[in-house]
Design a protein around this motif. Structure first.
Motif, PDB file in Angstrom:
ATOM      1  N   GLY A 121       6.177   1.981   0.930  1.00  0.00           N
ATOM      2  CA  GLY A 121       4.825   1.464   1.042  1.00  0.00           C
ATOM      3  C   GLY A 121       4.688   0.700   2.340  1.00  0.00           C
ATOM      4  N   ASN A 124       0.878  -1.167   0.000  1.00  0.00           N
ATOM      5  CA  ASN A 124       0.000   0.000   0.000  1.00  0.00           C
ATOM      6  C   ASN A 124       0.917   1.220   0.000  1.00  0.00           C
ATOM      7  N   MET A 125       1.103   1.835  -1.162  1.00  0.00           N
ATOM      8  CA  MET A 125       2.107   2.878  -1.299  1.00  0.00           C
ATOM      9  C   MET A 125       1.724   4.151  -0.544  1.00  0.00           C
TER      10      MET A 125
END
Length: 279
Positions: A194, A85-86
């Motif tokens: 991330g 999840n950047m």
């Protein structure tokens, strides 16, 4: 495999739940991909990033799962990676004043809200490295803009912001120390991070000529434009030679001698940092 995203330099595929990150020989300046590739660029970026990931493995985890479990046509320029999840912040560390940091300083003597002393010039060394985040804008939607640390805190929360700053500055400090021992100055660098399992993870590339400014230490003179060993060489060429280009697509073809001069800089950085001869 499914093509998930094609960026300015890298193509991202999904395979068995993982990502396959493939570095091409494409080159971009001013967010425009130029039509002429730089031979070996994708492999150099990948191999240098892998080298740095190993050197700095104790600073923060990275996204690499395997450099060999990739399609055979891409071996050497592709890695199998975790899906992250950047964080939508460009994390930049600066130890010297150059590029957009210099331009920002010239406005009001600050960069990302950090006040700096009067009298600094191009290539001036800062008293200590600084964290100068920017926005993270999708390709074709404008340019990244400087933001303050308070802006980062409001976007991701104080705990994550503090860890972003810590990782970014430690990557820079450690990387600059290693590079300087090999005769190279890292003026600044940008990293991508991330989240995986609640932990911040370094993604994309690390301390390459695409994401950093490299200068030869024995040619460094504060106040003078250094001999760049990175993509800035192409930007300077375009500014000097392409006075009619408005920095919008389509980008111009790169002359053969400029292609070779660019490639030679990427090879030089790889060889001087790693101590290995480029094959």
């Amino acid at each position: 495999m499914e093509l998930l995203h094609s960026g300015k330099v890298r193509d991202v595929y999904v395979d068995r739940g993982d990502l396959i990150l493939v570095a091409s020989d494409r080159v971009s300046i001013y967010d425009v991909v130029l039509p002429t590739p730089i031979p070996d660029k994708g492999k150099i970026l990948t191999q240098l990033s892998l080298w740095w990931f190993e050197q700095l493995s104790d600073v923060a985890p990275n996204h690499v799962l395997s450099a060999t479990d990739v399609p055979s046509d891409w071996v050497g320029r592709a890695v199998r990676c975790q899906r992250l999840n950047m964080v939508m912040v460009e994390c930049i560390a600066r130890g010297y004043l150059a590029g957009s940091g210099l331009k920002e300083y010239e406005k009001d003597r600050t960069v990302s809200g950090i006040a700096l002393p009067e009298g600094l010039r191009e290539a001036s060394r800062l008293s200590e490295p600084i964290f100068t985040p920017t926005t993270k804008v999708a390709p074709g939607e404008g340019h990244d803009e400087f933001i303050t640390y308070a802006d980062v805190e409001s976007q991701v929360g104080p705990d994550v912001a503090a860890e972003l700053r810590r990782i970014t500055l430690e990557v820079y400090r450690r990387g600059e120390e290693i590079a300087r021992s090999r005769g190279i100055i890292i003026a600044d660098t940008k990293i991508e991070l991330g989240v995986h399992g609640g932990t911040l993870v370094i993604a994309d590339e690390l301390l390459t000529p695409d994401s950093s400014r490299f200068w030869s230490a024995d040619e460094y003179r504060p106040g003078e434009t250094p001999r760049y060993l990175d993509k800035q060489f192409l930007r300077d060429w375009s500014a000097a030679e392409l006075t009619g280009w408005d920095r919008t697509p389509p980008g111009p073809e790169i002359p053969e001698q400029v292609v070779e001069a660019t490639r030679s800089r990427y090879v030089e950085v790889y060889e001087r940092l790693t101590g290995d001869r480029w094959r």
